[in-house]
Design a protein around this motif. Structure first.
Motif, mmCIF file in Angstrom:
data_model
loop_
_atom_site.group_PDB
_atom_site.id
_atom_site.type_symbol
_atom_site.label_atom_id
_atom_site.label_comp_id
_atom_site.label_asym_id
_atom_site.label_seq_id
_atom_site.Cartn_x
_atom_site.Cartn_y
_atom_site.Cartn_z
ATOM 1 N N ALA A 122 0.862 33.621 -21.914
ATOM 2 C CA ALA A 122 1.328 34.617 -22.873
ATOM 3 C C ALA A 122 1.261 36.018 -22.273
ATOM 4 C CB ALA A 122 0.495 34.535 -24.154
ATOM 5 N N ALA A 123 0.173 36.314 -21.544
ATOM 6 C CA ALA A 123 0.039 37.629 -20.916
ATOM 7 C C ALA A 123 1.102 37.839 -19.843
ATOM 8 C CB ALA A 123 -1.359 37.779 -20.322
ATOM 9 N N LEU A 124 1.401 36.802 -19.075
ATOM 10 C CA LEU A 124 2.408 36.929 -18.023
ATOM 11 C C LEU A 124 3.800 37.104 -18.611
ATOM 12 C CD1 LEU A 124 1.102 34.252 -15.489
ATOM 13 C CD2 LEU A 124 1.081 36.741 -15.208
ATOM 14 N N TYR A 125 4.120 36.375 -19.655
ATOM 15 C CA TYR A 125 5.442 36.508 -20.263
ATOM 16 C C TYR A 125 5.665 37.908 -20.831
ATOM 17 C CZ TYR A 125 6.818 31.619 -19.840
ATOM 18 O OH TYR A 125 7.195 30.385 -19.352
ATOM 19 N N ALA A 126 4.574 38.632 -21.104
ATOM 20 C CA ALA A 126 4.684 40.004 -21.613
ATOM 21 C C ALA A 126 4.578 41.036 -20.501
ATOM 22 C CB ALA A 126 3.591 40.250 -22.658
ATOM 23 N N HIS A 127 4.500 40.595 -19.243
ATOM 24 C CA HIS A 127 4.271 41.477 -18.098
ATOM 25 C C HIS A 127 5.607 41.844 -17.466
ATOM 26 C CE1 HIS A 127 2.826 42.833 -14.179
ATOM 27 N NE2 HIS A 127 1.583 42.807 -14.645
ATOM 28 N N ALA A 128 5.922 43.132 -17.399
ATOM 29 C CA ALA A 128 7.231 43.575 -16.908
ATOM 30 C C ALA A 128 7.463 43.199 -15.449
ATOM 31 C CB ALA A 128 7.369 45.089 -17.069
ATOM 32 N N GLY A 129 6.399 43.170 -14.637
ATOM 33 C CA GLY A 129 6.558 42.751 -13.254
ATOM 34 C C GLY A 129 6.852 41.270 -13.148
ATOM 35 N N PHE A 130 6.116 40.466 -13.888
ATOM 36 C CA PHE A 130 6.315 39.016 -13.870
ATOM 37 C C PHE A 130 7.705 38.647 -14.361
ATOM 38 C CE2 PHE A 130 5.770 34.748 -15.759
ATOM 39 C CZ PHE A 130 5.330 34.060 -14.651
ATOM 40 N N GLU A 131 8.227 39.395 -15.307
ATOM 41 C CA GLU A 131 9.562 39.123 -15.838
ATOM 42 C C GLU A 131 10.644 39.194 -14.772
ATOM 43 O OE1 GLU A 131 10.202 41.943 -18.897
ATOM 44 O OE2 GLU A 131 8.934 40.929 -20.374
ATOM 45 N N ARG A 132 10.348 39.870 -13.663
ATOM 46 C CA ARG A 132 11.360 40.099 -12.626
ATOM 47 C C ARG A 132 11.164 39.208 -11.405
ATOM 48 N NH1 ARG A 132 10.960 44.284 -15.878
ATOM 49 N NH2 ARG A 132 12.632 45.859 -15.999
ATOM 50 N N THR A 133 10.269 38.237 -11.499
ATOM 51 C CA THR A 133 10.027 37.342 -10.374
ATOM 52 C C THR A 133 10.184 35.900 -10.820
ATOM 53 O OG1 THR A 133 7.646 37.114 -10.780
ATOM 54 C CG2 THR A 133 8.355 38.965 -9.418
ATOM 55 N N ASP A 134 10.444 35.028 -9.864
ATOM 56 C CA ASP A 134 10.415 33.600 -10.182
ATOM 57 C C ASP A 134 9.566 32.827 -9.188
ATOM 58 O OD1 ASP A 134 12.018 33.604 -7.971
ATOM 59 O OD2 ASP A 134 13.786 32.769 -8.976
ATOM 60 N N GLU A 135 8.746 33.579 -8.420
ATOM 61 C CA GLU A 135 7.763 32.986 -7.525
ATOM 62 C C GLU A 135 6.444 33.726 -7.702
ATOM 63 O OE1 GLU A 135 8.863 32.470 -3.417
ATOM 64 O OE2 GLU A 135 11.003 32.607 -3.884
ATOM 65 N N VAL A 136 5.326 33.009 -7.581
ATOM 66 C CA VAL A 136 4.018 33.648 -7.647
ATOM 67 C C VAL A 136 3.121 33.094 -6.551
ATOM 68 C CG1 VAL A 136 4.085 34.140 -10.135
ATOM 69 C CG2 VAL A 136 3.133 31.962 -9.323
ATOM 70 N N ALA A 137 2.205 33.936 -6.102
ATOM 71 C CA ALA A 137 1.123 33.514 -5.206
ATOM 72 C C ALA A 137 -0.146 34.124 -5.783
ATOM 73 C CB ALA A 137 1.369 33.977 -3.776
ATOM 74 N N PHE A 138 -0.670 33.492 -6.811
ATOM 75 C CA PHE A 138 -1.836 34.022 -7.510
ATOM 76 C C PHE A 138 -3.013 34.157 -6.542
ATOM 77 C CE2 PHE A 138 0.051 31.853 -11.425
ATOM 78 C CZ PHE A 138 0.599 33.030 -11.902
ATOM 79 N N ALA A 139 -3.670 35.317 -6.580
ATOM 80 C CA ALA A 139 -4.765 35.600 -5.653
ATOM 81 C C ALA A 139 -6.068 34.998 -6.166
ATOM 82 C CB ALA A 139 -4.914 37.108 -5.467
ATOM 83 N N LEU A 140 -6.753 34.246 -5.306
ATOM 84 C CA LEU A 140 -8.072 33.731 -5.651
ATOM 85 C C LEU A 140 -9.108 34.832 -5.450
ATOM 86 C CD1 LEU A 140 -8.068 30.207 -3.947
ATOM 87 C CD2 LEU A 140 -7.441 30.806 -6.298
ATOM 88 N N PRO A 141 -10.106 34.917 -6.331
ATOM 89 C CA PRO A 141 -11.191 35.893 -6.126
ATOM 90 C C PRO A 141 -11.887 35.664 -4.792
ATOM 91 C CG PRO A 141 -11.254 34.977 -8.338
ATOM 92 C CD PRO A 141 -10.260 34.154 -7.570
ATOM 93 N N PHE A 142 -12.454 36.728 -4.248
ATOM 94 C CA PHE A 142 -13.009 36.667 -2.904
ATOM 95 C C PHE A 142 -14.337 35.916 -2.815
ATOM 96 C CE2 PHE A 142 -10.888 40.923 -1.539
ATOM 97 C CZ PHE A 142 -9.650 40.297 -1.606
#
Length: 341
Positions: free
Chosen positions: A292-312
């Protein structure tokens, strides 16, 4: 990606590959296990950070070579190799070699600029030339030319029993088209003009402009990239927010994840430093909440690929739970389907 309902095309994650200084082999082997797990789970890609003089992957090309021999399908990327530490011609040889070994699965992400803490390392890195090195985008151009097969030598022929080429060997067809570039607004425009792919992360810069939220700035950068790309429909953009799904996490893990995000939240409240660095808040919650948070995210709306960052700083069981939930819960919530074995 979204309007909600448009499926996510490619799912990946990004890791720093952290290790114990006293047992670096164990940490590197853990990274390779995570890459094999990602392929088993159907992820499209795994991306490696590059961390010089730290307890993280300093040689992502070497790690990709090892991973290429233990996998058969998954794409392997870097996010990013700082070219200020590299000779573009030699890097082209290494990348091409690994790409050939992998069957064309390498996605090199690169950046330019003066190396971090350059004054501390410059006499070791470039002892004779540290004060005249060119850290501009020329290094990217040189890398691309070498990968495309542009001659790098004035000689071609046979000397004794040796056959000498004018171009980098081996040549890896298509590799130059899989180079990614990351950075702020000017970098987004330049990457588009060059026909490169564009990496976005959990950090953006206001560059002296008016105060805006992270998602708005990131969306502006992506729009600028696409508007300057010769083929906007073909242009690839990947987003790299820190995303931590908790669907199958233990109560102790949930507490750890929330404490991690809370410890980093204050830095997201205002721009940092002279360039106005703006950090994205980490997303922690169930896959339904994160989607839900991503669908409301203006940056995410403009991409169709993700590389989610794992915490360090998490442990291997935490990473296994997180990436498993990404593949089995979060990905499907975003319309993604795992790749076939």
């Amino acid at each position: 990606m979204p309007p909600a309902g448009r499926p996510l095309n490619k799912l990946g994650f990004l890791t720093i590959g952290r290790f114990d200084e006293n047992d670096p082999r164990a940490g590197h082997l853990e990274t390779l296990r995570m890459i094999r797990l990602a392929e088993d789970l159907g992820f499209d890609s795994v991306w490696l950070r590059c961390r010089h003089l730290q307890h993280g992957i300093s040689s992502p090309v070497a790690v990709m070579a090892a991973a290429a021999m233990q996998t058969s399908r998954i794409e392997l990327g870097t996010a990013v190799i700082p070219l200020g530490w590299e000779n573009p011609l030699r890097l082209a040889e290494d990348l091409a070699t690994v790409d050939v070994l992998s069957g064309g699965r390498i996605n090199p992400g690169v950046s330019v600029g003066t190396p971090m803490r350059y004054d501390d390392v410059k006499t070791a890195l470039y002892p004779e030339t540290y004060d005249i090195e060119n850290f501009s985008k020329d290094r990217v151009v040189r890398l691309l030319e070498a990968l495309r097969g542009t001659p790098v030598s004035s000689f071609e022929g046979t000397v004794g029993i040796d056959t000498v080429s004018r171009a980098v060997q081996p040549h890896a067809p298509g590799l130059a088209g899989r180079v990614w570039y990351g950075g702020g607004l000017a970098s987004a425009v330049w990457a588009g003009e060059q026909g490169l792919n564009y990496l976005t992360s959990s950090v953006v810069f206001t560059e002296g402009g008016p105060a805006r939220d992270f998602a708005t700035i990131q969306a502006e950068h992506i729009d600028a990239y696409r508007s300057h790309h010769p083929d906007p429909e073909r242009a690839r953009v990947s987003q790299g927010l820190v995303v931590i799904p908790t669907d199958t996490a233990t109560p102790e893990q949930v507490r750890k994840y929330k404490a991690y995000a809370e410890s980093r939240y204050a830095r997201t409240l205002s721009p940092q430093g002279p360039r106005g660095m703006v950090f994205a808040p980490d997303l922690v919650g169930t896959s339904e909440e994160i989607a839900a948070a991503l669908y409301a995210h203006a940056g995410f709306e403009r991409t169709d690929e993700v590389a989610f960052a794992l915490p360090f700083s998490f442990d291997e069981p935490d990473y296994i739970q997180i990436v498993t939930d990404m593949a089995t819960r979060l990905g499907p919530a975003l319309g993604w389907a795992p790749s076939a074995p």
